[in-house]
Motif scaffolding. Structure first.
Motif, PDB file in Angstrom:
ATOM      1  N   GLN A 289     144.636  -8.209   2.464  1.00 11.35           N
ATOM      2  CA  GLN A 289     145.710  -7.224   2.535  1.00 11.35           C
ATOM      3  C   GLN A 289     146.544  -7.196   1.264  1.00 11.35           C
ATOM      4  O   GLN A 289     146.759  -8.211   0.621  1.00 11.35           O
ATOM      5  CB  GLN A 289     146.622  -7.508   3.739  1.00 11.35           C
TER       6      GLN A 289
ATOM      7  N   GLN B  84     136.939  -5.287   4.248  1.00  6.72           N
ATOM      8  CA  GLN B  84     137.034  -5.307   5.708  1.00  6.72           C
ATOM      9  C   GLN B  84     135.737  -4.820   6.342  1.00  6.72           C
ATOM     10  O   GLN B  84     135.310  -5.321   7.387  1.00  6.72           O
ATOM     11  CB  GLN B  84     138.204  -4.448   6.202  1.00  6.72           C
TER      12      GLN B  84
ATOM     13  N   SER C 213     145.784  -0.837   9.162  1.00  3.47           N
ATOM     14  CA  SER C 213     146.999  -1.643   9.300  1.00  3.47           C
ATOM     15  C   SER C 213     146.791  -3.084   8.858  1.00  3.47           C
ATOM     16  O   SER C 213     147.748  -3.805   8.573  1.00  3.47           O
ATOM     17  CB  SER C 213     147.486  -1.624  10.754  1.00  3.47           C
ATOM     18  N   LYS C 214     145.524  -3.507   8.787  1.00  9.12           N
ATOM     19  CA  LYS C 214     145.228  -4.867   8.351  1.00  9.12           C
ATOM     20  C   LYS C 214     144.930  -4.949   6.858  1.00  9.12           C
ATOM     21  O   LYS C 214     144.671  -6.036   6.332  1.00  9.12           O
ATOM     22  CB  LYS C 214     144.036  -5.420   9.142  1.00  9.12           C
ATOM     23  N   THR C 215     144.941  -3.790   6.169  1.00  8.72           N
ATOM     24  CA  THR C 215     144.608  -3.788   4.740  1.00  8.72           C
ATOM     25  C   THR C 215     145.837  -3.801   3.841  1.00  8.72           C
ATOM     26  O   THR C 215     145.709  -3.934   2.628  1.00  8.72           O
ATOM     27  CB  THR C 215     143.751  -2.561   4.379  1.00  8.72           C
TER      28      THR C 215
ATOM     29  N   THR D 237     150.501  -4.440   3.990  1.00  8.56           N
ATOM     30  CA  THR D 237     151.727  -4.645   4.772  1.00  8.56           C
ATOM     31  C   THR D 237     152.934  -4.600   3.851  1.00  8.56           C
ATOM     32  O   THR D 237     152.875  -5.063   2.712  1.00  8.56           O
ATOM     33  CB  THR D 237     151.702  -5.982   5.532  1.00  8.56           C
TER      34      THR D 237
ATOM     35  N   ASN E 299     144.392 -12.397   4.425  1.00 10.54           N
ATOM     36  CA  ASN E 299     145.354 -12.301   5.514  1.00 10.54           C
ATOM     37  C   ASN E 299     145.716 -13.678   6.061  1.00 10.54           C
ATOM     38  O   ASN E 299     146.878 -13.940   6.394  1.00 10.54           O
ATOM     39  CB  ASN E 299     144.798 -11.417   6.638  1.00 10.54           C
TER      40      ASN E 299
ATOM     41  N   ASP F 279     140.429  -0.780  10.293  1.00 10.93           N
ATOM     42  CA  ASP F 279     141.813  -0.833  10.769  1.00 10.93           C
ATOM     43  C   ASP F 279     142.705  -0.914   9.535  1.00 10.93           C
ATOM     44  O   ASP F 279     142.903  -1.988   8.962  1.00 10.93           O
ATOM     45  CB  ASP F 279     142.014  -2.057  11.662  1.00 10.93           C
TER      46      ASP F 279
ATOM     47  N   GLU G 226     138.999 -10.075   5.808  1.00 11.21           N
ATOM     48  CA  GLU G 226     140.325  -9.487   5.978  1.00 11.21           C
ATOM     49  C   GLU G 226     141.232  -9.839   4.796  1.00 11.21           C
ATOM     50  O   GLU G 226     141.650 -10.982   4.634  1.00 11.21           O
ATOM     51  CB  GLU G 226     140.958  -9.939   7.294  1.00 11.21           C
TER      52      GLU G 226
END
Length: 337
Positions: free
Chosen positions: A101, A94, A324-326, A328, A232, A322, A99
């Motif tokens: 995840q 990132q 939260s983007k790495t 879920t 992502n 961020d 991006e």
């Protein structure tokens, strides 16, 4: 040109373009594993062996690549759809504008061990602080997770990067050979290599990252490691497949939690343990506590990983990342509905 001829040409063009796309739709989901016979990445092969990919209606092809950094390059290039590797790559990438995840997390801790050769230990190499003086430390590959962790452990021990060198030596037999030949005095590797070198007496444990307690002591918190990560954009455009993959791996994590090391060893290929199945089972027993029970990201883990990477990577800073983007857990939740 007559209307009939135009219609025939249009039909021919549609057929010629449709064929490749039909093949692409039927193509397997290719997942590259950063060393498929490493116990930290056991869930990949075990999921296949248990038939969980097929149960989910997935056509998955597993490929092996010894160094995680090479696997991530394949993912970015679009050559594979997923990677079983360390979560920390998602943060590092990132910072470089990519991006990625993690959609299923296998390990709460790295499962790595910094080994020191018995010869080097006898000469006074007793802790990471002793890496000073031009010692050579082995990692799987430059830019790999073992690279990240080794640098952090040395830095925390007060050893500057100019006071030691890193040498990429891969894993398994190549790692063992490098240590026996004294090309590296210490190095980071995983099971079953750890148990093998301890059994032969060629190495000793310098830093152990196989348990929660030792990892918290060495790194300051849990360090989620082995995981399945994807781009992502791929997950967003393949939500059904992403959810099915997450479900398949979650089933495997539950299997690991509810079966013995002996039972699990029966499911892996024989070449994983060769002629010493007992040693493999021993290594597996030492590793079972590091696995998650549900493939979910452990609370607080991403912050520890970010802290480790930010210590020496200029682009990796809290303000730039961020988290939260790495990762879920969304696809796990979707899969269990």
């Amino acid at each position: 040109m007559s209307p009939i001829r135009r219609t025939l040409i249009a039909a021919a063009l549609c057929t010629s373009f449709a064929a490749p796309f039909a093949h692409a739709a039927d193509a397997p989901i290719v997942i590259m594993v950063g060393g498929i016979n490493k116990i930290i990445y056991l869930p990949a092969k075990l999921t296949e062996a248990l038939g969980y990919f097929k149960d989910a209606g997935l056509n998955v092809e597993l490929q092996s690549q010894p160094a995680g950094v090479d696997a991530e390059n394949q993912l970015i290039a679009g050559a594979v759809q997923g990677v079983v590797g360390f979560y920390d790559h998602t943060i590092d990438l990132q910072s470089k504008g990519k991006e990625i995840q993690a959609i299923a997390v296998f390990c709460k801790v790295p499962g790595e061990v910094e080994l020191v050769s018995t010869k080097a230990a006898a000469a006074g190499f007793k802790s990471m602080a002793d890496a000073k003086g031009g010692k050579t430390l082995g990692v799987t590959g430059l830019g790999s997770s073992t690279d990240f962790l080794t640098r952090y452990l040395a830095d925390r021990a007060g050893v500057a990067s100019k006071e030691y060198s890193l040498l990429p030596v891969g894993a398994g037999n190549t790692f063992i050979a490098a240590m026996k030949q004294d090309r590296i005095q210490a190095g980071m590797t995983t099971e079953p290599t750890v148990s093998q070198m301890l059994k032969t007496g060629d190495a000793q444990v310098l830093v152990d990252l196989r348990t929660e307690a030792d990892t918290v002591k060495a790194l300051g918190g849990l360090y989620p490691a082995a995981s399945l990560y994807v781009q992502n954009t791929w997950a967003e455009s393949h939500k059904v497949e992403a959810a099915k993959l997450a479900q398949a791996f979650a089933r495997t994590m539950k299997y690991i939690q509810t079966h013995s090391a002996e039972e699990i060893a029966e499911k892996v290929p024989r070449d994983y343990y060769g002629n010493d199945k007992e040693l493999y089972v021993q290594a597996l027993k030492a590793s079972l506590p590091m696995f998650t029970a549900d493939a979910k990201m452990p609370a607080g883990g991403p912050k520890t990983v970010l802290k480790v990477l930010a210590t020496y990577k200029p682009l990796v800073k809290s303000k730039n990342i961020d988290l939260s983007k790495t990762y879920t857990n969304a696809y796990l939740a979707a899969a269990t509905k």
